[in-house]
Design an enzyme around this catalytic site. Structure first.
Site: not given
Lengths: 75, 158
Positions: A13-15, A40
């Site tokens: 997932f981000c980042p 994502d």
């Protein structure tokens, strides 16, 4: 699409995808194409923004079910 | 000139720390020059789990026992529920491969993020340099922060 390197960001997932992509692109030569495999949903907007800021080229995005593949050419 | 991001980390809540490190590492990956200034409760994130220095002042010693530090000890700002909520959240995050704050700190370090500890907070809390983790780059005050923030286009207080 012909790619020089592939980066597996499945389940990240981000980042994390943009951090890993940035690291990977550092190792690559100018003009080479990196394929980022991600799940994502935010990656499309994020890689666009990332490329805009860093000057790398966002080439294309492909979707197969929940897999998103983003192609970036190193500046 | 390179873009700059400066963050003040005031809180030691797990959720806020996570947001701060996500922003910081994301920005660093975009080539932004990042400085993180840890002050007040935020300094707890940079503390070693075990206290090294001993305070002479009794009250300070008690305070350090209550206000324990270490990136592993951070609590959620909501739903901590005597540790159950935080424990569950940490597990959810682990299942989703989201890095822990500890891992985030070393990631930040690898990305060249500047980690600054506030010296006044250290005085107040009776902390010495040896009580902080080795990832801390500098111990400094408000002038250092402001001189960096002055040239930053993005400035956040978390």
């Amino acid at each position: 699409m012909k790619t020089d390197k592939s980066l597996d960001c499945y389940g990240l997932f981000c980042p994390m995808p943009i951090i890993k992509a940035a690291e990977k692109l550092k190792e690559m030569a100018s003009g080479e194409i990196l394929e980022i495999i991600s799940t994502d949903e935010g990656i499309e907007r994020d890689m666009l923004a990332w490329c805009e800021m860093t000057g790398n080229e966002f080439i294309n995005i492909e979707r197969e079910n929940d897999i998103i593949k983003v192609y970036v050419r190193k500046k | 000139m390179k873009d700059k991001l400066t963050l003040i980390i005031f809180s030691d809540n797990l959720d806020r720390a996570l947001a701060a490190f996500n922003l910081a590492t994301g920005a660093a990956s975009m080539g932004i020059d990042v400085s993180m200034f840890f002050t007040f409760w935020g300094l707890n994130i940079l503390r070693k789990k075990k206290e090294i220095s001993k305070s002479k002042n009794f009250i300070k010693r008690i305070f350090k026992k209550i206000n324990r530090g270490g990136a592993d000890r951070l609590k959620l700002s909501k739903f901590h529920m005597f540790g159950i909520g935080t424990f569950l959240m940490k597990n959810f995050m682990k299942e989703l491969n989201i890095p822990s704050i500890k891992e985030m700190i070393s990631l930040a370090k690898n990305l060249g993020i500047n980690i600054i500890a506030c010296n006044t907070t250290m005085e107040i809390m009776g902390l010495k340099k040896e009580d902080l983790i080795s990832e801390v780059d500098e111990i400094a005050g408000v002038a250092t922060y402001l001189s960096k923030a002055k040239d930053s286009r993005i400035n956040l207080f978390i």
